[in-house]
Every structure is written in structure tokens, then in C-alpha cells.
Write a protein that holds these residues in place. Structure first.
Motif, PDB file in Angstrom:
ATOM      1  N   ASN A  67     -11.134  -0.755  -2.516  1.00 38.50           N
ATOM      2  CA  ASN A  67     -10.113  -0.510  -1.489  1.00 38.50           C
ATOM      3  C   ASN A  67      -9.657  -1.792  -0.806  1.00 38.50           C
ATOM      4  O   ASN A  67      -9.116  -1.757   0.298  1.00 38.50           O
ATOM      5  CB  ASN A  67     -10.641   0.482  -0.447  1.00 38.50           C
ATOM      6  CG  ASN A  67     -11.827  -0.078   0.343  1.00 38.50           C
ATOM      7  OD1 ASN A  67     -12.549  -0.965  -0.127  1.00 38.50           O
ATOM      8  ND2 ASN A  67     -12.037   0.433   1.541  1.00 38.50           N
ATOM      9  N   LYS A  76      -3.608   1.464  -7.373  1.00 33.47           N
ATOM     10  CA  LYS A  76      -2.903   2.690  -7.002  1.00 33.47           C
ATOM     11  C   LYS A  76      -2.089   3.240  -8.164  1.00 33.47           C
ATOM     12  O   LYS A  76      -1.985   4.454  -8.337  1.00 33.47           O
ATOM     13  CB  LYS A  76      -2.000   2.425  -5.792  1.00 33.47           C
ATOM     14  CG  LYS A  76      -2.747   2.329  -4.471  1.00 33.47           C
ATOM     15  CD  LYS A  76      -1.803   2.287  -3.292  1.00 33.47           C
ATOM     16  CE  LYS A  76      -2.547   2.368  -1.979  1.00 33.47           C
ATOM     17  NZ  LYS A  76      -1.633   2.392  -0.808  1.00 33.47           N
ATOM     18  N   SER A  99      -7.906   6.375  -3.138  1.00 32.69           N
ATOM     19  CA  SER A  99      -6.995   5.709  -2.193  1.00 32.69           C
ATOM     20  C   SER A  99      -6.521   6.665  -1.106  1.00 32.69           C
ATOM     21  O   SER A  99      -6.020   6.227  -0.068  1.00 32.69           O
ATOM     22  CB  SER A  99      -5.792   5.131  -2.939  1.00 32.69           C
ATOM     23  OG  SER A  99      -5.117   6.135  -3.676  1.00 32.69           O
ATOM     24  N   LEU A 104      -7.386   1.522   3.275  1.00 32.82           N
ATOM     25  CA  LEU A 104      -7.219   0.230   2.619  1.00 32.82           C
ATOM     26  C   LEU A 104      -7.840  -0.877   3.460  1.00 32.82           C
ATOM     27  O   LEU A 104      -7.673  -0.925   4.668  1.00 32.82           O
ATOM     28  CB  LEU A 104      -5.724  -0.033   2.386  1.00 32.82           C
ATOM     29  CG  LEU A 104      -5.344  -1.362   1.738  1.00 32.82           C
ATOM     30  CD1 LEU A 104      -5.881  -1.453   0.318  1.00 32.82           C
ATOM     31  CD2 LEU A 104      -3.831  -1.546   1.753  1.00 32.82           C
TER      32      LEU A 104
END
Length: 215
Positions: A67, A76, A99, A104
Motif C-alpha cells: 500500500n 491498482k 486497495s 494508501l
């Protein structure tokens, strides 16, 4: 004439559409006694294989690598591609992207990692590790009346190691070793070929349930 034109047309189509050659071999650690009803995809880059997703493995190889900001666009895209190929109308297995679970660039401890996975109600983790990525070069020379020109084409290739980790044991129950060799293709083409290959293998090995009557 047709026998000459068809291979040429096929070659041209591959060059412009980004054909790739995919080879995937799998191994079952445990014969599945059930289909997985929920799987979370997890994309990372680690320099080692693992036999259990315990705290030591997580801290050394996973923490901060699934992440983080580096390669976030690529991760992603691969997760989105995996979900698109696994979340078909006739597939009974639910797919959740990591995700969408973890923020993040946030530091996630092992206890927090396990707690969040248990909360989302999945029984498996599909961990995809990009083991290697490189370009191979090919040269072609065109001759003119008084000179010649040589062009260099770069073709992307990638090796992925994929693990289906059972939530209860936190051990891999299934492995896949995939090599994708691209022709004038970017990572989007490589990801698509990987995702389709993994879907077929997971279905064949009976880890995800596909209702074939829906076809």
C-alpha cells in the motif's frame, strides 16, 4: 496467396493489439475440500518465496510494500484487472481489492492486517508477487537502394508468483508460477494475460466456483 497473407495479417494484428504469450504452472499444497467464497487480492513485490503468512514473513516482506506510493498505479491496475476477470456473473466467489481495505501509504501492523481481513469476511488471500520484469530486444534491418536502417523493438516480459493463502491457517494452499512474454505490449496487456490465466487455473483446480450452466 492466402497462405502468405494470413500469417502476415496475424503478425500485424499482434503488433498493434499487444499479443503476449502466457505460461502458467500450478501446484496444490492441499486438495480443496470447498470452494472459496471470498478472496482478497494483494499485490506486492518481494524478493523471496514464503510458506506461511506469519508475523515474521509479513514484517520482512509484506509490510509497507502493498500500500506504499511506489508503483501504486501499477498495483491498482493489476488488482482491477484481477477483479474484472474473477468477478464474472457466473462466478460465485466474491473478490475484494486490498486497495479498498487499507489506506494508501499508511503503516499497517500485522495484528491490524489480520484484524481487517477477518472483518471483511473473506476466507482466502490471492497474493500476487511480481518476481521479475525485463525487456528483451529484437533487431530488424530494412535495406534501401543506397543505405539501410536498423530498428530495435523492446518487448516486455514478466514473471509472477501467485499464492492462494487460506485465512484459517495463513498458509498457501495453491501456487502459480506465471511467465508472460509480450509483443509490443505494456503492463496492461501483461496484467490482462496474467489475470485470465489465473482465473482459468483457479477454476480448473476447483478453488473458485464457476456456474458453467450460466454460459
Amino acid at each position: 496467396m492466402k497462405t502468405i497473407l494470413f500469417p502476415c495479417l496475424l503478425l500485424c494484428l499482434c503488433m498493434f493489439s499487444g499479443c503476449a504469450v502466457t505460461s502458467t504452472s500450478t501446484a496444490k499444497v492441499e486438495k480443496p475440500d470447498k470452494f472459496y467464497v471470498g478472496i482478497m487480492t494483494l499485490v506486492t513485490e518481494m524478493d523471496a518465496d514464503f510458506s506461511q503468512l506469519d508475523s515474521a514473513t509479513y514484517e520482512q516482506h509484506v509490510r509497507g510494500k502493498f500500500n506504499n506510493l511506489e508503483n501504486v498505479k501499477y498495483r491498482k491496475h493489476l488488482e482491477k484487472t484481477l477483479a474484472r476477470n474473477l468477478e464474472k456473473e457466473n462466478v460465485q466467489t466474491r473478490i475484494i481489492k486490498s486497495s479498498e481495505v487499507f489506506e494508501l501509504n499508511s503503516d499497517v501492523s500485522y495484528s491490524e492486517f489480520v484484524e481487517k481481513i477477518n472483518k471483511i469476511g473473506v476466507d482466502g488471500i490471492l497474493l500476487v508477487n511480481q518476481k521479475n520484469y525485463w525487456y528483451s530486444q529484437s533487431y530488424s534491418t530494412v535495406h534501401f537502394d543506397y543505405t539501410s536502417a536498423t530498428t530495435v523493438d523492446q518487448e516486455p516480459n514478466a514473471v509472477f508468483h501467485t499464492y492462494l493463502v487460506d485465512i484459517n491457517s495463513l498458509k498457501p494452499v495453491w501456487f502459480a508460477d506465471s511467465m508472460i512474454q509480450g509483443v509490443s505490449a505494456g503492463y496492461d496487456t501483461l496484467n490482462n494475460h496474467l489475470a485470465r490465466s489465473l482465473f482459468r487455473k483457479l477454476q480448473k483446480d476447483k478453488y473458485i466456483f464457476v456456474n458453467t450452466k450460466a454460459y
